[in-house]
Every structure is written in structure tokens, then in C-alpha cells.
Scaffold this motif. Structure first.
Motif, PDB file in Angstrom:
ATOM      1  N   GLY A  82       0.773  -1.263   0.066  1.00 51.68           N
ATOM      2  CA  GLY A  82      -0.011   0.093  -0.149  1.00 51.68           C
ATOM      3  C   GLY A  82       0.938   1.184   0.092  1.00 51.68           C
ATOM      4  N   GLY A  83       0.262   1.997  -0.425  1.00 46.64           N
ATOM      5  CA  GLY A  83       0.697   3.898  -0.063  1.00 46.64           C
ATOM      6  C   GLY A  83       1.517   3.966  -1.847  1.00 46.64           C
ATOM      7  N   ALA A  84       1.406   5.178  -1.681  1.00 43.75           N
ATOM      8  CA  ALA A  84       2.236   5.682  -3.087  1.00 43.75           C
ATOM      9  C   ALA A  84       3.669   5.161  -3.312  1.00 43.75           C
ATOM     10  CB  ALA A  84       2.644   7.248  -2.684  1.00 43.75           C
ATOM     11  N   GLY A 109       0.478   1.019  -3.128  1.00 42.19           N
ATOM     12  CA  GLY A 109      -0.773   0.418  -3.898  1.00 42.19           C
ATOM     13  C   GLY A 109      -1.519   1.334  -3.879  1.00 42.19           C
ATOM     14  N   GLY A 134      -2.600  -1.493   3.053  1.00 43.54           N
ATOM     15  CA  GLY A 134      -2.622   0.016   3.560  1.00 43.54           C
ATOM     16  C   GLY A 134      -3.506   0.359   2.207  1.00 43.54           C
ATOM     17  N   LEU A 135      -4.617   0.704   1.699  1.00 47.17           N
ATOM     18  CA  LEU A 135      -5.294   1.286   0.675  1.00 47.17           C
ATOM     19  C   LEU A 135      -6.150   2.616   1.284  1.00 47.17           C
ATOM     20  CD1 LEU A 135      -5.109  -1.810  -1.798  1.00 47.17           C
ATOM     21  CD2 LEU A 135      -3.751  -0.857  -1.714  1.00 47.17           C
ATOM     22  N   ALA A 137      -9.748   3.428   4.003  1.00 48.04           N
ATOM     23  CA  ALA A 137     -10.887   1.981   4.405  1.00 48.04           C
ATOM     24  C   ALA A 137     -12.162   2.675   3.058  1.00 48.04           C
ATOM     25  CB  ALA A 137     -10.764   2.853   5.522  1.00 48.04           C
ATOM     26  N   GLY A 160      -4.127   1.367   6.907  1.00 44.77           N
ATOM     27  CA  GLY A 160      -4.541   2.661   6.805  1.00 44.77           C
ATOM     28  C   GLY A 160      -3.876   3.850   5.894  1.00 44.77           C
ATOM     29  N   GLY A 161      -3.374   4.694   6.181  1.00 44.56           N
ATOM     30  CA  GLY A 161      -2.339   5.362   5.951  1.00 44.56           C
ATOM     31  C   GLY A 161      -0.785   4.855   6.532  1.00 44.56           C
TER      32      GLY A 161
HETATM   33  N1  UDP Z   1      -3.884   4.655  -0.912  1.00 44.78           N
HETATM   34  C1  UDP Z   1      -3.486   3.478  -1.652  1.00 44.78           C
HETATM   35  N2  UDP Z   1      -3.947   3.246  -2.850  1.00 44.78           N
HETATM   36  C2  UDP Z   1      -4.803   3.964  -3.139  1.00 44.78           C
HETATM   37  C3  UDP Z   1      -5.123   5.073  -2.485  1.00 44.78           C
HETATM   38  C4  UDP Z   1      -5.193   5.041  -0.833  1.00 44.78           C
HETATM   39  O1  UDP Z   1      -2.144   2.877  -1.967  1.00 44.78           O
HETATM   40  O2  UDP Z   1      -5.902   3.197  -4.694  1.00 44.78           O
HETATM   41  C5  UDP Z   1      -3.152   4.672   0.409  1.00 44.78           C
HETATM   42  C6  UDP Z   1      -2.460   6.585   0.085  1.00 44.78           C
HETATM   43  O3  UDP Z   1      -0.926   6.216  -0.318  1.00 44.78           O
HETATM   44  C7  UDP Z   1      -2.513   6.498   1.780  1.00 44.78           C
HETATM   45  C8  UDP Z   1      -3.091   5.290   2.511  1.00 44.78           C
HETATM   46  O4  UDP Z   1      -4.068   4.598   1.354  1.00 44.78           O
HETATM   47  O5  UDP Z   1      -1.206   5.726   2.647  1.00 44.78           O
HETATM   48  C9  UDP Z   1      -4.186   6.088   3.026  1.00 44.78           C
HETATM   49  O6  UDP Z   1      -4.534   6.116   3.422  1.00 44.78           O
HETATM   50  P1  UDP Z   1      -4.693   7.395   5.183  1.00 44.78           P
HETATM   51  O7  UDP Z   1      -4.606   8.513   6.092  1.00 44.78           O
HETATM   52  O8  UDP Z   1      -6.625   8.044   4.092  1.00 44.78           O
HETATM   53  O9  UDP Z   1      -6.351   6.546   5.595  1.00 44.78           O
HETATM   54  P2  UDP Z   1      -7.396   6.060   6.582  1.00 44.78           P
HETATM   55  O10 UDP Z   1      -6.918   7.415   7.509  1.00 44.78           O
HETATM   56  O11 UDP Z   1      -8.613   5.463   5.200  1.00 44.78           O
HETATM   57  O12 UDP Z   1      -6.552   4.897   7.544  1.00 44.78           O
END
Ligand code: UDP
Length: 214
Positions: A82-84, A109, A134-135, A137, A160-161
């Protein structure tokens, strides 16, 4: 980890709970999860009005950090998905602060269908004990639900992030905010683009009060 089969962990906050009220698929995933921990002080507060009294918030971030610390010296392995681009790899390097930690694979991700098949193959090949996804939610919860059998990890967690924080790109709220149950407030003032999502917080509180006892 010690049990047979596969398990998955969700770490919902009030935003996710509200989302699940509109999204039947997400609701059934939350109900089926093997472990659901309250990543949000609002969920702990809401539990006062339910049969299950939650004692404290368990942030997904802390849960995974503690798992890594505890399992670093064991044979259990991790995969970061996941993540950029580059973030999971940086996060993995930073987590070498836990001596002995075994991270067997990383992948960003952002993928199309073709790439997704390759990612699943890679996870399967590396056979991690714990797959951190980590994509964001609810994408990560749905991804885990749809793919964990193919991917084959023993435990999958939607984080998540968290990779952004592990990599050092995003800072968590100072301890004092966390201790006072105000991490959400810190997020609101430091990441104002989240305000629309956070508008769900008062709605969550109202919904809890309106439906208490039911
Ligand atoms: N992300 C990803 N692929 C996607 C959309 C998001 O890997 O198609 C990653 C984004 O880079 C970030 C995480 O997902 O690292 C989302 O972080 P956020 O803090 O918004 O998570 P949440 O609040 O949902 O826990």
C-alpha cells in the motif's frame, strides 16, 4: 498466528462505522472480521451505550508497531502492501529499527487489474505471516476480503495511512493529544482536506445517542 487458517483484523473508527451503515458489503466484512479493534476514541465512547464495553482505543498504527516489536525476534514475516510508490519500501527500511524483523516483500498501493494479479502472486510466493494492507478504508478491507485466500497470508490487517507515518512522511499527533483522545482533532487541524470526511463525526455521535439501547 498460532491458529490454523487465515484471519483478518479491522481497525474501524467512527468514519468507517458510518460508512458501513450505508455500505452493506463493508458492514458484513466488519461483522465477519476475526478481530475488530477500535481505532477511534469515538468507538470507545459509543461502546458505553452497547453491550460490549471497550476499555481503550487501540490505534491500528500502535497495534502493528507492537506486533513488529514483539515478533521481530521470531520466525514470523511481514509484507507491506500500500501507499504511494516508494512509501512502503521506505517504511520497511525504517522498521529495521526492530532488530531481526523480517519484511519479505513490499509493494505500493496503486495498481491496475494486471498489476494486481502480479501483486497477489508476489504475496503468495513470499508467504508472509502478516500482510499489512494500507489502501485506505474501505478499499483495504474489501481488498483483503476478496483476495486473502488467493494471497495466502496467515493474518491480514488494514492499516490505512500507517506506511506514510512509518516512512516519516506524516506525523502522528503529539502524545498529549493521543492521551486526551484528541488525535482526530489534531488530524483535522493539520490535514484540513479531511474535514469533509470528519463531518461524519458529529453524525456518528448523534446516531449513537439516537440508537442507544437498541
Ligand atoms: N492508498 C493506496 N492506494 C489507493 C488509495 C490510497 O495505496 O488506491 C494509500 C494512500 O497512499 C495512503 C493510504 O492509502 O497511504 C490512505 O491513507 P489515509 O490516511 O487516508 O487512511 P485512512 O484514514 O483510511 O486510514
Amino acid at each position: 498466528l498460532k491458529e490454523k487458517g487465515q484471519h483478518f483484523i479491522c481497525t474501524p473508527n467512527p468514519e468507517i462505522v458510518m460508512e458501513a451503515r450505508k455500505d452493506a458489503e463493508l458492514m458484513s466484512i466488519l461483522r465477519e472480521a476475526d478481530l475488530v479493534v477500535p481505532d477511534g476514541i469515538g468507538v470507545v465512547w459509543a461502546s458505553k451505550y452497547s453491550e460490549i464495553r471497550l476499555q481503550e482505543r487501540v490505534a491500528g498504527y500502535d497495534l502493528t508497531q507492537n506486533l513488529m516489536a514483539d515478533l521481530a525476534a521470531s520466525e514470523e514475516t511481514f509484507y507491506f502492501f500500500g501507499g504511494a510508490p516508494g512509501v512502503a519500501a521506505t517504511a520497511a527500511r525504517k522498521m529495521m529499527k526492530y532488530p531481526g524483523l523480517k519484511i519479505v516483500g513490499v509493494h505500493n498501493g496503486y495498481f491496475d487489474e494486471k498489476e494486481e494479479k502480479k501483486i497477489i502472486q508476489d504475496i503468495k510466493k513470499k508467504a508472509p505471516s502478516i500482510l499489512l494492507v494500507g489502501l485506505g478504508a474501505p478499499k483495504q478491507e474489501k481488498w483483503i476480503y476478496d483476495n486473502i485466500r488467493l494471497a495466502g497470508a496467515k493474518v491480514a490487517i488494514g492499516v490505512g495511512g500507517s506506511f506514510d507515518v512509518m516512512a516519516g512522511n506524516v506525523k502522528r499527533a503529539p502524545k498529549i493529544f493521543r492521551r486526551l483522545g484528541l488525535e482526530w482533532f489534531h488530524r483535522l487541524i493539520t490535514q484540513p482536506t479531511r474535514w469533509r470526511r470528519m463531518m461524519r463525526l458529529p453524525k456518528f455521535a448523534l446516531t449513537v445517542l439516537r440508537t442507544r439501547g437498541r
